[in-house]
Motif scaffolding. Structure first.
Motif, PDB file in Angstrom:
ATOM      1  N   ALA A 157       0.840  -1.199   0.000  1.00 43.45           N
ATOM      2  CA  ALA A 157       0.000   0.000   0.000  1.00 43.45           C
ATOM      3  C   ALA A 157       0.874   1.248   0.000  1.00 43.45           C
ATOM      4  CB  ALA A 157      -0.917   0.004   1.219  1.00 43.45           C
ATOM      5  N   LEU A 158       0.346   2.347  -0.540  1.00 43.65           N
ATOM      6  CA  LEU A 158       1.065   3.614  -0.533  1.00 43.65           C
ATOM      7  C   LEU A 158       1.107   4.205   0.873  1.00 43.65           C
ATOM      8  CD1 LEU A 158      -0.399   5.269  -3.770  1.00 43.65           C
ATOM      9  CD2 LEU A 158       1.815   4.116  -3.511  1.00 43.65           C
ATOM     10  N   TRP A 169      -8.029   6.331   2.716  1.00 40.41           N
ATOM     11  CA  TRP A 169      -6.730   5.665   2.535  1.00 40.41           C
ATOM     12  C   TRP A 169      -6.838   4.179   2.828  1.00 40.41           C
ATOM     13  CZ3 TRP A 169      -3.673   2.702   5.698  1.00 40.41           C
ATOM     14  CH2 TRP A 169      -2.398   2.366   5.166  1.00 40.41           C
ATOM     15  N   GLU A 172      -8.574   2.269  -0.047  1.00 45.44           N
ATOM     16  CA  GLU A 172      -7.699   2.143  -1.213  1.00 45.44           C
ATOM     17  C   GLU A 172      -6.525   1.208  -0.928  1.00 45.44           C
ATOM     18  OE1 GLU A 172      -6.653   6.184  -1.977  1.00 45.44           O
ATOM     19  OE2 GLU A 172      -8.553   6.644  -3.010  1.00 45.44           O
ATOM     20  N   ALA A 173      -6.030   1.229   0.308  1.00 42.21           N
ATOM     21  CA  ALA A 173      -4.901   0.369   0.667  1.00 42.21           C
ATOM     22  C   ALA A 173      -5.291  -1.098   0.620  1.00 42.21           C
ATOM     23  CB  ALA A 173      -4.394   0.736   2.059  1.00 42.21           C
ATOM     24  N   ALA A 176      -5.372  -2.125  -2.907  1.00 43.55           N
ATOM     25  CA  ALA A 176      -4.029  -2.169  -3.478  1.00 43.55           C
ATOM     26  C   ALA A 176      -3.273  -3.442  -3.090  1.00 43.55           C
ATOM     27  CB  ALA A 176      -3.241  -0.931  -3.036  1.00 43.55           C
ATOM     28  N   VAL A 177      -3.450  -3.900  -1.857  1.00 42.07           N
ATOM     29  CA  VAL A 177      -2.707  -5.096  -1.420  1.00 42.07           C
ATOM     30  C   VAL A 177      -3.405  -6.388  -1.811  1.00 42.07           C
ATOM     31  CG1 VAL A 177      -1.733  -3.814   0.526  1.00 42.07           C
ATOM     32  CG2 VAL A 177      -3.767  -5.235   0.893  1.00 42.07           C
TER      33      VAL A 177
END
Length: 225
Positions: A157-158, A169, A172-173, A176-177
């Motif tokens: 994740a960012l 966040w 989205e994380a 993403a993972v």
């Protein structure tokens, strides 16, 4: 409360087992099966119980029985623990947790008090469960949120930008993972009523019916939802 099991190796003590008893995420974890005991003082949850594989046979039940005796001496009258029967794999298919039915709990005469509530859990690519309480820490930026965020960042994740919405966040994380939602039928719940004799133990009221037989089979591997 924390306990350690040590082995003497050539005159040196080596830690080979750990048991942790403490506070669950909500009082209901304790008051539902043990309604007449004061949560956090007279009743606790066993949150960790781990021994090295090379420990001799019966080490688990011996260690657990001794921990319960020490807890009783400190005024604890009831303990609740859970066994997760659902196998877990990484995203690449490596088995990281075969599923547990609570064999050592049965060996120490715990009461089997059915399953906890069925739910959908979020599984990370490394096979660990991303708990709702962990997600809440991030959304509300509570104590421990940095560790929870670092767990997702390590998986790809960012890093959250300054001033970003933590809930956005987190959403989205998890995408993403590659976090997966899987259906969980509920962990097996076990209860110990502690006392110096059978009469004292049986005087402690159970809020849930004792069930027999003890579970013997792990659950099938989960299917994503």
């Amino acid at each position: 409360m924390q306990f350690g099991l040590y082995e003497d190796v050539d005159g040196e003590r080596r830690l080979c087992g750990v048991a942790v008893f403490g506070v669950p995420v909500s009082t209901g974890v304790l008051t539902k099966p043990l309604p007449e005991l004061r949560p956090y003082t007279e009743s606790l949850v066993c949150s960790r119980f781990v021994l090295l594989d090379e420990c001799p046979g019966n080490s688990e039940s011996w260690f657990l029985a001794n921990c319960l005796n020490h807890l009783l001496a400190r005024g604890v009258r009831g303990v609740v623990s859970f066994a997760d029967p659902v196998p877990r794999r990484t995203a690449s298919g490596v088995l990281v947790m075969p599923g547990q039915v609570g064999t050592i709990y049965a060996a120490t005469n715990a009461v089997y008090a059915s399953r906890a509530t069925a739910r959908t859990v979020k599984l990370l690519p490394d096979g660990t469960v991303f708990h709702d309480r962990t997600a809440q820490k991030i959304r509300r930026q509570e104590q421990g949120h940095q560790y929870a965020e670092a767990q997702l960042i390590a998986l790809g994740a960012l890093v959250p930008r300054a001033g970003c919405n933590p809930a956005v966040w987190l959403r989205e994380a998890l995408v993403a993972v590659g976090a997966r939602n899987v259906r969980h039928r509920g962990a097996h719940r076990y209860v110990w009523r502690l006392g110096r004799n059978r009469r004292e133990r049986e005087q402690i009221k159970l809020g849930l019916p004792a069930q027999r037989p003890y579970p013997k089979q792990r659950d099938p591997e989960p299917i994503g939802v």
